[in-house]
Structures are given as structure tokens and as C-alpha cells.
Design an enzyme around this catalytic site. Structure first.
Site, short mmCIF file in Angstrom:
data_model
loop_
_atom_site.label_atom_id
_atom_site.label_comp_id
_atom_site.label_asym_id
_atom_site.label_seq_id
_atom_site.Cartn_x
_atom_site.Cartn_y
_atom_site.Cartn_z
CG HIS A 113 -33.90 -7.82 24.53
ND1 HIS A 113 -35.26 -7.67 24.71
CD2 HIS A 113 -33.48 -8.58 25.56
CE1 HIS A 113 -35.63 -8.33 25.80
NE2 HIS A 113 -34.57 -8.89 26.33
CB SER A 188 -46.09 -9.24 29.19
OG SER A 188 -44.76 -9.72 29.17
#
Ligand code: ZN
Length: 249
Positions: A113, A188
Site C-alpha cells: 500500500h 485478516s
């Protein structure tokens, strides 16, 4: 045994940085999901269109920067792996630069990112340190512009509304395909590309170890699932990797 040490790929998410005082902004309970006005500050359209949104964004960055986040035992353990001579590549969803601050060479870290430690002008593409821009905010500029051309400055992160960098994705894919051990830490594993990378590694026969406080979609497929806090779990796992204890899938 060939004597060649296995390549260890480590995917890291927000969970590895919470012990450094950095909240999980992006997660389902994170600020960006709960607060639409906060989400605007990290969404490319409103950010470019509105000076008011940018002023709020700079205030938030200044507050976050004031925390002075430092690497924790988890980041340091991964840097230790490198220093012990184990080939390692870190694929991180985080933009905090803490893997490098812990001592991992930048070329060993793939920032999925981007990074919040640098700014870039949207017009002339000049880059600079975030710290320098934040000093200008502290000195009274509420929306510091590019010093070369006057263009809008933005963090070098992937904002909402933007695609991930194709070259970065390609690098991550190659690493997942070539590793023998894949550690998934504090993620996650539900958001692209983190949701896909462990599968790529598994399909090539890598050993998958999941380290996360909450269940993930990969818990059943993983060779090992670790629930202990990351800053405890990683030093232990790293010691085993340095001993060559985890190379067999
Ligand atoms: Zn510029």
C-alpha cells in the site's frame, strides 16, 4: 539437504504495528470505516478536489506523527532473521516504514500500500520526506504545496479509489511463488492481495504459518496457527527459522 537456506516470505498487516501504538485504521472496526469524514482524507477524489479535506488530512497526519511510533519486538525479530543470514522478504500492508526502521534493508520490503513516510507532488512527481512536510505544517502551513511547482502534496500511499501498483503486485506474486515458508502475520487475510498470496504459496508447496489474534480464512489450510500476541510469537518463530526448524512443509 542441499545446504541452501529456504526463502521465508512474511506478509504483515496492521496487527504487527498495534504494539507500536498505530491503530488499525483500515480494518472493519478502524477509524476509516467508522468515520466518513476521516475516510475522505484518505480517498483520492475528495483529497485532490478539496483544500478543506487536505487541511483535515494534514492535521490528522500531524497528530499521528506526534505518537512517534517505533518498531516493536515483532519488527525487530524479522530484521534479526535477515541478520542471521536467512533469506527473507517482507510483504507489508502497512505504510508505517517500521520494518525498515527495525533494520530490514528497503530492498527486502515490498510495500503493498505504499509508504506514509514520504510525500509526492501530484503534478511534477517530486518526492520528499513526510517529516519535512509535517515540519511545515507545524510551522503554520495548513496545506503545504510542492516547493518545486506549487502542486498538491500527497502521501506515497495507495489511497481509497486508487489501484495497487502493478509492479509491486508482480513482485509480491513472485515472492509467494518462490518461498518455502510463508508467514502471515497480523492480517485478516480477507482483502486483496493479502487474501490471495498465501494460496499462491501453498499451491507451490510452501509451509504456511498464520500468526493472528483472530481467525482467518486460512486457518484450516495452514500448517500452524499461532494466537499468542505477535511481539511474543515472532521472536519464537524466528528462533526456530534460524535453527532451520521450519523448512519442511
Ligand atoms: Zn511539484
Amino acid at each position: 539437504m542441499t545446504g541452501k537456506r529456504p526463502l521465508v516470505a512474511v506478509l504483515t498487516g496492521a496487527g504487527i504495528s498495534t504494539d507500536s501504538g498505530i491503530p488499525d485504521y483500515r480494518g472493519p472496526q478502524g477509524l476509516w470505516q467508522r468515520d466518513p469524514s476521516a475516510q475522505e482524507t484518505v480517498t483520492i477524489g475528495p483529497y485532490l478536489a478539496s483544500g478543506e479535506v487536505r487541511r483535515r488530512a494534514w492535521l490528522m497526519r500531524r497528530e499521528a506523527g506526534a505518537v512517534g511510533a517505533r518498531p516493536n519486538a515483532g519488527h525487530r525479530a524479522l530484521a534479526e532473521l535477515e541478520h542471521a543470514g536467512v533469506p527473507v522478504r517482507v510483504l507489508t500492508q502497512n505504510v508505517d516504514g517500521l520494518h525498515q526502521a527495525a533494520g530490514l534493508p528497503a530492498r527486502k520490503v515490498v510495500e503493498l500500500h505504499g509508504t506514509a513516510t514520504e510525500v509526492q507532488c501530484v503534478r511534477c512527481r517530486t518526492t520528499g520526506p513526510m517529516a519535512g512536510a509535517l515540519e511545515r505544517v507545524a510551522a503554520g502551513e495548513d496545506d503545504p504545496a510542492c516547493e518545486q511547482c506549487g502542486g498538491v502534496l500527497r502521501p506515497r500511499t495507495v489511497m481509497f479509489g486508487e489501484a495497487l501498483d502493478e509492479r509491486v503486485l508482480q513482485q509480491a506474486d513472485t515472492i509467494a511463488k518462490n518461498c518455502q515458508v510463508f508467514l502471515a502475520v497480523g492480517s485478516s487475510l480477507q482483502v486483496h492481495p493479502a487474501a490471495l498470496l498465501p494460496r499462491i504459496a501453498l499451491e507451490r508447496g510452501a509451509r504456511l504459518i498464520v500468526v493472528n489474534g483472530e481467525p482467518t480464512p486460512y486457518d484450516e489450510a495452514a500448517h500452524e496457527v499461532v494466537r499468542t500476541p505477535i511481539s511474543q510469537a515472532l521472536p519464537e518463530l524466528v528462533a526456530r527459522l534460524v535453527d532451520g526448524d521450519l523448512s519442511e512443509a
